[in-house]
Each structure stands twice: as C-alpha cells, then as structure tokens.
Design an enzyme around this catalytic site. Structure first.
Site, mmCIF file in Angstrom:
data_model
loop_
_atom_site.group_PDB
_atom_site.id
_atom_site.type_symbol
_atom_site.label_atom_id
_atom_site.label_comp_id
_atom_site.label_asym_id
_atom_site.label_seq_id
_atom_site.Cartn_x
_atom_site.Cartn_y
_atom_site.Cartn_z
ATOM 1 N N SER A 57 0.854 -1.198 0.000
ATOM 2 C CA SER A 57 0.000 0.000 0.000
ATOM 3 C C SER A 57 0.882 1.237 0.000
ATOM 4 O O SER A 57 2.009 1.213 0.514
ATOM 5 C CB SER A 57 -0.857 0.025 1.264
ATOM 6 N N TYR B 247 -1.618 -1.012 10.311
ATOM 7 C CA TYR B 247 -1.738 -1.259 8.865
ATOM 8 C C TYR B 247 -0.484 -0.769 8.143
ATOM 9 O O TYR B 247 0.118 -1.500 7.342
ATOM 10 C CB TYR B 247 -2.981 -0.542 8.337
HETATM 11 P P1 NAD Z 1 -11.497 -5.084 0.654
HETATM 12 O O1 NAD Z 1 -11.670 -4.789 2.094
HETATM 13 O O2 NAD Z 1 -12.575 -4.721 -0.311
HETATM 14 O O3 NAD Z 1 -11.078 -6.603 0.450
HETATM 15 C C1 NAD Z 1 -10.169 -7.254 1.288
HETATM 16 C C2 NAD Z 1 -10.316 -8.754 1.115
HETATM 17 O O4 NAD Z 1 -9.541 -9.415 2.118
HETATM 18 C C3 NAD Z 1 -11.768 -9.208 1.272
HETATM 19 O O5 NAD Z 1 -12.070 -10.179 0.291
HETATM 20 C C4 NAD Z 1 -11.760 -9.819 2.660
HETATM 21 O O6 NAD Z 1 -12.736 -10.821 2.828
HETATM 22 C C5 NAD Z 1 -10.345 -10.395 2.727
HETATM 23 N N1 NAD Z 1 -9.941 -10.653 4.106
HETATM 24 C C6 NAD Z 1 -9.869 -9.747 5.119
HETATM 25 N N2 NAD Z 1 -9.535 -10.371 6.258
HETATM 26 C C7 NAD Z 1 -9.363 -11.689 5.964
HETATM 27 C C8 NAD Z 1 -9.036 -12.847 6.732
HETATM 28 N N3 NAD Z 1 -8.834 -12.785 8.058
HETATM 29 N N4 NAD Z 1 -8.960 -14.041 6.115
HETATM 30 C C9 NAD Z 1 -9.209 -14.139 4.766
HETATM 31 N N5 NAD Z 1 -9.542 -13.082 3.989
HETATM 32 C C10 NAD Z 1 -9.625 -11.870 4.584
HETATM 33 O O7 NAD Z 1 -10.165 -4.361 0.267
HETATM 34 P P2 NAD Z 1 -9.478 -3.994 -1.117
HETATM 35 O O8 NAD Z 1 -9.550 -2.536 -1.190
HETATM 36 O O9 NAD Z 1 -9.923 -4.812 -2.261
HETATM 37 O O10 NAD Z 1 -7.989 -4.382 -0.692
HETATM 38 C C11 NAD Z 1 -7.267 -5.472 -1.210
HETATM 39 C C12 NAD Z 1 -5.824 -5.280 -0.847
HETATM 40 O O11 NAD Z 1 -5.376 -4.040 -1.391
HETATM 41 C C13 NAD Z 1 -5.566 -5.202 0.662
HETATM 42 O O12 NAD Z 1 -4.367 -5.882 0.981
HETATM 43 C C14 NAD Z 1 -5.418 -3.709 0.904
HETATM 44 O O13 NAD Z 1 -4.617 -3.447 2.027
HETATM 45 C C15 NAD Z 1 -4.752 -3.265 -0.385
HETATM 46 N N6 NAD Z 1 -4.934 -1.831 -0.668
HETATM 47 C C16 NAD Z 1 -6.151 -1.314 -1.022
HETATM 48 C C17 NAD Z 1 -6.256 0.037 -1.291
HETATM 49 C C18 NAD Z 1 -7.547 0.675 -1.724
HETATM 50 O O14 NAD Z 1 -7.564 1.876 -2.000
HETATM 51 N N7 NAD Z 1 -8.649 -0.018 -1.818
HETATM 52 C C19 NAD Z 1 -5.130 0.870 -1.186
HETATM 53 C C20 NAD Z 1 -3.922 0.312 -0.809
HETATM 54 C C21 NAD Z 1 -3.829 -1.049 -0.567
#
Ligand code: NAD
Length: 249
Positions: A146, A160
């Site tokens: 991230s 985080y």
């Molecule tokens: P989201 O919250 O929509 O999805 C996260 C996924 O992780 C979900 O499918 C959830 O069920 C799964 N998850 C969470 N805890 C879990 C557990 N204990 N066991 C199994 N699965 C689990 O988030 P997203 O935005 O799609 O994020 C995906 C990745 O991208 C993450 O690692 C997040 O940190 C990273 N990210 C996202 C953004 C953003 O702007 N959306 C920015 C930087 C990084």
C-alpha cells in the site's frame, strides 16, 4: 491459460470476495487461468464468475493454525502439483469505532496481532508452505502492499502502515531467497482504489494529492497483477510497482 504441454495455469488468491481481489480473479478467469480463492466467509453469490463456487476455500488468515489445513486443500486441487501464481491480496485496515485513524496511542495488542497475522505473517507462511509447488511451475508471487507502507496516510492506521512496510521488506527478502528456484516475487502498492476500504474524505485526497485527479479502478490494479504473473515480466523480481495515479511522487 496453458503452456506448450497443455498444462493449465493455476493462481491462488487471498481475499477474493470483493474489491481488488474480485476484479483480479475475474481478469485471470477471462484469460483462461484456473483460480483458487481464499476467503474468510462462506461462498457468497455476490462474487459470481464461472467456477467461483468450486474455487472457493474458506479460511481465516488471522488464524495461523488453520494454514496447514488450507495448504493441504490447495495441494489436493493442483492436478500436477504446480502453482503458477500466489497473489497475497487479503488485508485489513481497522479503524476506531467513530471511523477515525488508529494511531500508536489507540492501537491495542489485539489489533496489532490481527493486522500482522492477516497482512504479513500469513503471507510469509503461505509462500513458505507452497514454495515447492511454486518452484515446480517457476511461478510468481505478488504481494499487495500500500502507499501507506511508505508515507503517513490520513486514514490508514499505524498497524496497517507498519504491516505494509514489512510486507515490502518481505517481498525483497523472498525475491532474494526464491529467485534461485525460478520463482519471482514482486509487490504492487495501490493508492486510492475505488473499493469498500476507502474512507469518507478520500475525495479531498484525490483533489489535493493525486496528479491524475481520480480514484483508481480495481481492474487497473488487476491488470498490473496479471502482468507480474505473466511471462511479459519474466525479468522483474523484487520490484514494488506503485498503482496510485502518481500519489506517491
Ligand atoms: P477489501 O476490504 O474490499 O477486500 C479485502 C479482502 O480481504 C476481502 O475479500 C476480505 O474478505 C479479505 N480478508 C480480510 N480479512 C481476511 C481474513 N482474516 N482471512 C481471509 N480473507 C480476509 O479491500 P481492497 O480494497 O480490495 O484491498 C485489497 C488489498 O489491497 C488489501 O491488501 C489492501 O490493504 C490493499 N490496498 C487497497 C487500497 C484501496 O484503495 N482499496 C489501497 C492500498 C492497498
């Protein structure tokens, strides 16, 4: 997708139920990869793509003692013991009950453990346990870090941010260790992607900090993950690619 011998390509992705993970499985599926997904919850009809139900493996990555069983299940589904891609996408970013940022003073031990288990330690252990299957396929690992791993972010909390900085370090370490086996290990660092993880107030960041002046789409992240799992990136190892519209500059 299949190779010259007609063997199918398999990807294992964590956190497939929504957001970036969901967009990624759909893209790989469209490009004829076989998919296995890890999700915390039972299969949901909201995450529909062909073969979604059969690909679903339920596991909570916060519970490290469940990983052996999870890996045994994955192995039993790989017909020739080859895993071509491991995408460590699952992540959590807890906030305080009023939605504010969890800084150092507000983060308790329980939160630290949950965030580190899901965002970092389960990733290292999954890669460790599946290393033979990745080596057999000369596969690719993609860790989802991230922008919060390299700079203070107004909404992402301290646990985080620290977990994502450590995941970038883990990517470097694994690229060094797994490279001799033909396994490439890279990371992608999203900025503000249009998913449920965003906080209210993100629009101000878009105007103030993102040169492209818009959010990213999950599909744009999925394309970069696909590139890193394909032959087109065959000499890229140990990289962290920013997908942030220039927010990191
Ligand atoms: P989201 O919250 O929509 O999805 C996260 C996924 O992780 C979900 O499918 C959830 O069920 C799964 N998850 C969470 N805890 C879990 C557990 N204990 N066991 C199994 N699965 C689990 O988030 P997203 O935005 O799609 O994020 C995906 C990745 O991208 C993450 O690692 C997040 O940190 C990273 N990210 C996202 C953004 C953003 O702007 N959306 C920015 C930087 C990084």
């Amino acid at each position: 997708m299949s190779n010259a011998l007609g063997q199918q390509h398999f990807m294992l992705l964590s956190g497939a139920s929504r957001g970036i993970g969901h967009a990624t499985v759909k893209l790989f599926q469209e490009r004829s990869w076989r998919i296995l997904t890890i999700s915390r919850h039972p299969f949901s009809d909201e995450c529909l793509w062909p073969a979604a139900r059969e690909s679903h493996i339920q596991a909570d990555l916060a519970n490290l003692s469940s990983l052996d069983e999870l890996v045994a299940d994955v192995r039993s589904r790989l017909p020739d013991g080859r895993l071509h891609a491991l995408v460590n996408n699952a992540g959590i970013s807890p906030r305080s009950p009023d939605g504010s940022r969890l800084g150092t003073m507000a983060t308790n031990a329980e939160t630290w453990h949950a965030v580190l288990n899901v965002n970092l330690i389960s990733t290292a252990l999954l890669a460790q346990k599946l290393q033979p299957e990745l080596a057999k396929a000369k596969g690719s690992v993609v860790n989802v870090t991230s922008i919060a791993g390299s700079r203070v972010h107004p909404f992402a909390g301290v646990a985080y941010a620290a977990s994502k900085a450590a995941l970038a370090a883990l990517t470097r370490e694994m690229a060094h260790e797994f490279g001799p086996y033909g396994i490439r290990v890279n990371a992608i660092a999203p900025g503000e992607i249009d998913t449920a993880m965003l906080s209210p107030g993100t629009n101000e960041i878009v105007e103030r900090e993102i040169p492209l002046r818009r959010l990213g789409e999950p599909r744009e992240v999925a394309e970069a993950i696909f590139f890193l799992c394909s032959e087109r990136s065959s000499y890229i190892n140990g990289a962290e690619i920013h997908i942030s519209g220039g927010q990191h500059v």
